[in-house]
Design a protein around this motif. Structure first.
Motif: not given
Length: 390
Positions: A8, A10-11, A14-15, A18, A44, A385
């Protein structure tokens, strides 16, 4: 263990943020450039931390890194371009191109080493840093391609050939200095220097202007760091770094990246940027044009060593210059079967998951965390993920 078979996007930023932010905060890395491509699009791209902590110089996306073993797929691709051109065959004996390179077995018997043996790391060779202190390579004065050696490539090959082979070529797999020998073959076939050959065969056609055997812009070259003390330390020139217990460990000379007189180590001596290397990975993932026909890319990225065991890489096989994932469970990874992956001593990891149409480049300036530390696992899990695993 939870992870999705469909990434995914979309996230994903962010992952990864982090993981990267936490690793930097923990002082396990000084700086990094990470790029992720999905379906041929960069989804990214981030430079974080410091290129030079002491100079308060932030990491930039065009920062140059000492590539160490990230050099290997570049040199291997150059050899395969020669194969595609009909100028070299995987079945060629190495001594056809390097008549003086005739290593022998431990019992003194001659051995036949082929180009395929070199590219699959089944040639009977090793690395000095894998051997114990005062091993045969150290006694012969072999350079692993990362130290400040004043010898020529030809002299290093003579020293390598003077040490006995570890095993009969083709019967075992051992990660080794074979790609340096392959580099000498490339130079012989093209009747030029390895630097000029790789430029004409690979980096120029792909527009990889940041990649070569000397830093293209010394001002963009990152400082190299080691993680063997709390808080990390800059590597001296020369320096040493422990590896696996019982081995001699690494001899490193960060200034080698600025020395045009250093011999061109096809397995460990190149300098480049994350963006350049992503260009090569994506070219191969998409089928090889304009460098290679798809048939050769498929051979390069398919296991070529059968069931030969690979120390340090459970669940993986080896293609022509890169590892190939056979069993994700044995490797404890969310990567798809068939994923290619390698790293580099100065702090790099990368992988390509063809089934997910995914390429990931993570260049750091911190050895060995960026190559084989928890960061590499955390980053991979973040990309897929995969929750609750590290």
């Amino acid at each position: 263990m939870q992870y999705s078979n469909i990434i995914n996007p979309d996230h994903l930023p962010e992952r990864i943020d982090n993981v990267l932010d936490q690793t930097l905060a923990d002082k396990r890395l000084v700086g990094a450039v990470i790029k992720v491509a999905l379906d041929g699009k960069i989804i990214y791209s981030r430079a974080a931390g410091f290129a030079s902590r002491e100079l308060n110089q932030p990491m930039r996306e065009d920062t140059l890194f000492r590539l160490a073993s990230v050099s290997k797929p570049i040199t291997s691709a150059a050899a395969l371009v020669l194969v595609a051109q009909g100028r070299l065959k995987l079945t060629d004996r190495v001594d056809r191109w390097l008549p003086e390179f005739q290593p022998r077995l431990k019992n003194g018997e001659p051995a036949v080493v082929t180009i395929r043996h070199l590219m699959t790391h089944t040639a009977g060779l090793t690395y000095r840093f894998f051997q114990e202190d005062h091993g045969s390579y150290e006694q012969a004065g072999v350079s692993d391609g990362m130290d400040q050696s004043s010898i020529t490539l030809e002299e290093n090959l003579r020293r390598i050939a003077s040490a006995p082979l570890l095993y009969t070529p083709g019967t075992m797999w051992r990660y080794s200095i074979a790609t340096d020998v392959l580099g000498a073959v490339i130079a012989s076939v093209t009747e030029t220097t390895l630097s000029e050959a790789i430029h004409s065969l690979v980096t120029q056609p792909l527009g990889m202007s940041d990649t070569g055997f000397v830093a293209a812009d010394p001002q963009r070259l990152t400082t190299a760091y080691a993680d063997d003390i709390p808080g990390l330390r800059p590597l001296s020139n020369p320096d040493s770094l422990a590896f696996v217990e019982g081995t001699a460990g690494f001899r490193l000379a960060p200034d080698r990246a600025l020395d045009p007189a250093a011999y061109p180590s096809g397995g460990a001596g190149m300098v480049g940027s994350a963006g350049d290397f992503m260009q090569l990975l994506e070219t191969l993932r998409k089928g090889g044009a304009p460098l290679l026909p798809e048939t050769l890319v498929r051979e390069m990225t398919t296991n070529q060593i059968g069931d030969l065991p690979m120390p340090f890489w459970p669940g993986r096989g080896f293609g022509l210059g890169i590892t190939v994932l056979k069993d994700p469970i044995a490797a404890d990874t969310a990567e798809s079967p068939g994923t290619w992956r390698m790293g580099g001593t100065y702090g790099h990891s990368w992988f390509v998951d063809p089934k997910q149409r995914l390429s990931v480049v993570a260049f750091t300036n911190t050895a060995l965390e960026g190559m084989s530390g928890p960061f590499t696992v955390d980053l991979c899990n973040a990309v897929y993920g995969r929750l609750g695993k590290s």
